[in-house]
Design a protein around this motif. Sequence first.
Motif, mmCIF file in Angstrom:
data_model
loop_
_atom_site.group_PDB
_atom_site.id
_atom_site.type_symbol
_atom_site.label_atom_id
_atom_site.label_comp_id
_atom_site.label_asym_id
_atom_site.label_seq_id
_atom_site.Cartn_x
_atom_site.Cartn_y
_atom_site.Cartn_z
ATOM 1 N N PHE A 177 53.379 -28.794 -2.037
ATOM 2 C CA PHE A 177 53.007 -29.170 -3.187
ATOM 3 C C PHE A 177 52.132 -27.722 -3.517
ATOM 4 C CE2 PHE A 177 49.841 -29.635 -5.350
ATOM 5 C CZ PHE A 177 49.689 -31.078 -6.448
ATOM 6 N N PRO A 178 52.112 -27.096 -2.428
ATOM 7 C CA PRO A 178 51.654 -25.800 -2.692
ATOM 8 C C PRO A 178 52.250 -24.500 -3.352
ATOM 9 C CG PRO A 178 50.515 -25.999 -0.195
ATOM 10 C CD PRO A 178 51.983 -27.276 -1.172
ATOM 11 N N GLY A 179 53.201 -23.964 -3.175
ATOM 12 C CA GLY A 179 54.119 -23.571 -4.288
ATOM 13 C C GLY A 179 54.921 -24.355 -5.271
ATOM 14 N N LEU A 180 54.473 -25.960 -5.761
ATOM 15 C CA LEU A 180 54.762 -26.270 -6.492
ATOM 16 C C LEU A 180 53.233 -26.294 -8.036
ATOM 17 C CD1 LEU A 180 55.787 -28.208 -9.218
ATOM 18 C CD2 LEU A 180 54.931 -30.059 -7.549
ATOM 19 N N ALA A 181 51.774 -25.485 -6.769
ATOM 20 C CA ALA A 181 50.787 -25.967 -7.741
ATOM 21 C C ALA A 181 51.309 -24.109 -8.445
ATOM 22 C CB ALA A 181 49.539 -25.790 -6.692
ATOM 23 N N ASP A 182 51.204 -23.016 -7.496
ATOM 24 C CA ASP A 182 51.220 -21.926 -7.964
ATOM 25 C C ASP A 182 52.307 -21.443 -8.674
ATOM 26 O OD1 ASP A 182 49.555 -20.829 -6.147
ATOM 27 O OD2 ASP A 182 51.113 -20.698 -4.812
ATOM 28 N N PHE A 183 53.036 -22.511 -9.122
ATOM 29 C CA PHE A 183 54.713 -22.624 -10.550
ATOM 30 C C PHE A 183 53.183 -23.213 -11.455
ATOM 31 C CE2 PHE A 183 56.854 -24.778 -12.997
ATOM 32 C CZ PHE A 183 58.411 -24.462 -13.264
ATOM 33 N N ALA A 184 53.004 -24.356 -11.313
ATOM 34 C CA ALA A 184 52.320 -24.239 -12.619
ATOM 35 C C ALA A 184 51.514 -23.589 -13.183
ATOM 36 C CB ALA A 184 51.936 -26.259 -12.391
ATOM 37 N N ARG A 185 50.473 -23.103 -12.210
ATOM 38 C CA ARG A 185 49.614 -22.109 -12.298
ATOM 39 C C ARG A 185 49.966 -20.908 -12.916
ATOM 40 N NH1 ARG A 185 47.500 -22.505 -7.647
ATOM 41 N NH2 ARG A 185 45.853 -23.781 -7.877
ATOM 42 N N GLU A 186 50.873 -20.867 -12.580
ATOM 43 C CA GLU A 186 51.456 -18.781 -12.800
ATOM 44 C C GLU A 186 52.084 -19.652 -14.697
ATOM 45 O OE1 GLU A 186 52.887 -15.111 -13.565
ATOM 46 O OE2 GLU A 186 51.338 -15.664 -11.979
ATOM 47 N N ALA A 187 52.695 -20.543 -14.543
ATOM 48 C CA ALA A 187 52.890 -21.253 -16.238
ATOM 49 C C ALA A 187 52.198 -21.052 -17.116
ATOM 50 C CB ALA A 187 54.831 -22.459 -16.108
ATOM 51 N N ILE A 188 51.256 -21.478 -16.841
ATOM 52 C CA ILE A 188 50.089 -21.799 -17.716
ATOM 53 C C ILE A 188 49.622 -20.643 -17.626
ATOM 54 C CG2 ILE A 188 47.913 -23.697 -17.707
ATOM 55 C CD1 ILE A 188 48.618 -25.680 -16.686
ATOM 56 N N ALA A 189 49.385 -19.842 -17.006
ATOM 57 C CA ALA A 189 48.458 -18.448 -17.211
ATOM 58 C C ALA A 189 49.712 -17.639 -18.286
ATOM 59 C CB ALA A 189 48.422 -17.850 -15.801
ATOM 60 N N THR A 190 50.716 -17.246 -18.097
ATOM 61 C CA THR A 190 51.605 -16.712 -19.112
ATOM 62 C C THR A 190 52.401 -17.626 -19.789
ATOM 63 O OG1 THR A 190 53.201 -17.543 -17.975
ATOM 64 C CG2 THR A 190 52.165 -15.053 -16.469
ATOM 65 N N ARG A 191 52.232 -18.590 -20.274
ATOM 66 C CA ARG A 191 52.926 -19.571 -21.119
ATOM 67 C C ARG A 191 54.377 -19.686 -20.922
ATOM 68 N NH1 ARG A 191 47.853 -21.429 -20.722
ATOM 69 N NH2 ARG A 191 46.600 -22.812 -22.727
ATOM 70 N N LYS A 192 55.168 -19.386 -19.899
ATOM 71 C CA LYS A 192 56.533 -19.053 -20.020
ATOM 72 C C LYS A 192 57.156 -19.729 -18.589
ATOM 73 C CE LYS A 192 56.232 -14.300 -21.149
ATOM 74 N NZ LYS A 192 55.969 -13.002 -20.871
ATOM 75 N N LEU A 193 58.000 -20.192 -18.847
ATOM 76 C CA LEU A 193 58.948 -21.256 -18.278
ATOM 77 C C LEU A 193 59.686 -21.036 -17.720
ATOM 78 C CD1 LEU A 193 57.953 -24.664 -19.864
ATOM 79 C CD2 LEU A 193 57.027 -24.170 -17.533
#
Length: 195
Positions: free
Chosen positions: A179-195
């Motif tokens: 889960f920590p890796g998933l949270a980092d992934f989502a946080r980064e995606a939201i910050a950059t608005r990139k997936l």
Amino acid sequence: MNYLAHAYLSFDVPGILVGNMISDFVKGKKKFEYKGDIRFGIDLHRAIDDYTDSHPETKKAKTVYQEVYGLYSGAFMDVTYDYFIANDTNLFKTSLETFSNNVYSTLEAYNEHFPQRFASMFPYMKKHNWLLNYRNKSGIERSFEGLVHRAEYMDDSSSAYQTFLKNIGVFEEAYHKFFPGLADFAREAIATRKL
């Protein structure tokens, strides 16, 4: 992932929360009827699910459900992860109860964007406080019952619940590794608005 995970992984951005929560009810090109953060939330939901399903820890943990539930093992795993999210004291700034109430209030403010099936389900989610009740084993048992009720070719959830209880240590270990890796992934995606 299941509802609590998607709510948490929206990181308090209202439009993204709405998209993340309704995504399973928005099929195919229907997503293009949504704009801005809501559409991004729909796409984020799908990226979160892809990340989860392809993660080695999830693949390993869900084999525990596979013998009895086959292709539905991933759905049982998603509900299982919500139990550990609900009980992770490091995640919520105030409390899970406050977080849950804030999610319901935010969603209600955007109810004109709800697909019909989500609009029909949401009052039950709020009334029975699904997000809060994932912290209880009884809430997980009810979620498993609901999953079986909605699925074809299944009529018994008791095996899944007993499997959950017997293997809770295995599932908890998978959660902490994944889960920590998933949270980092989502946080980064939201910050950059990139997936």
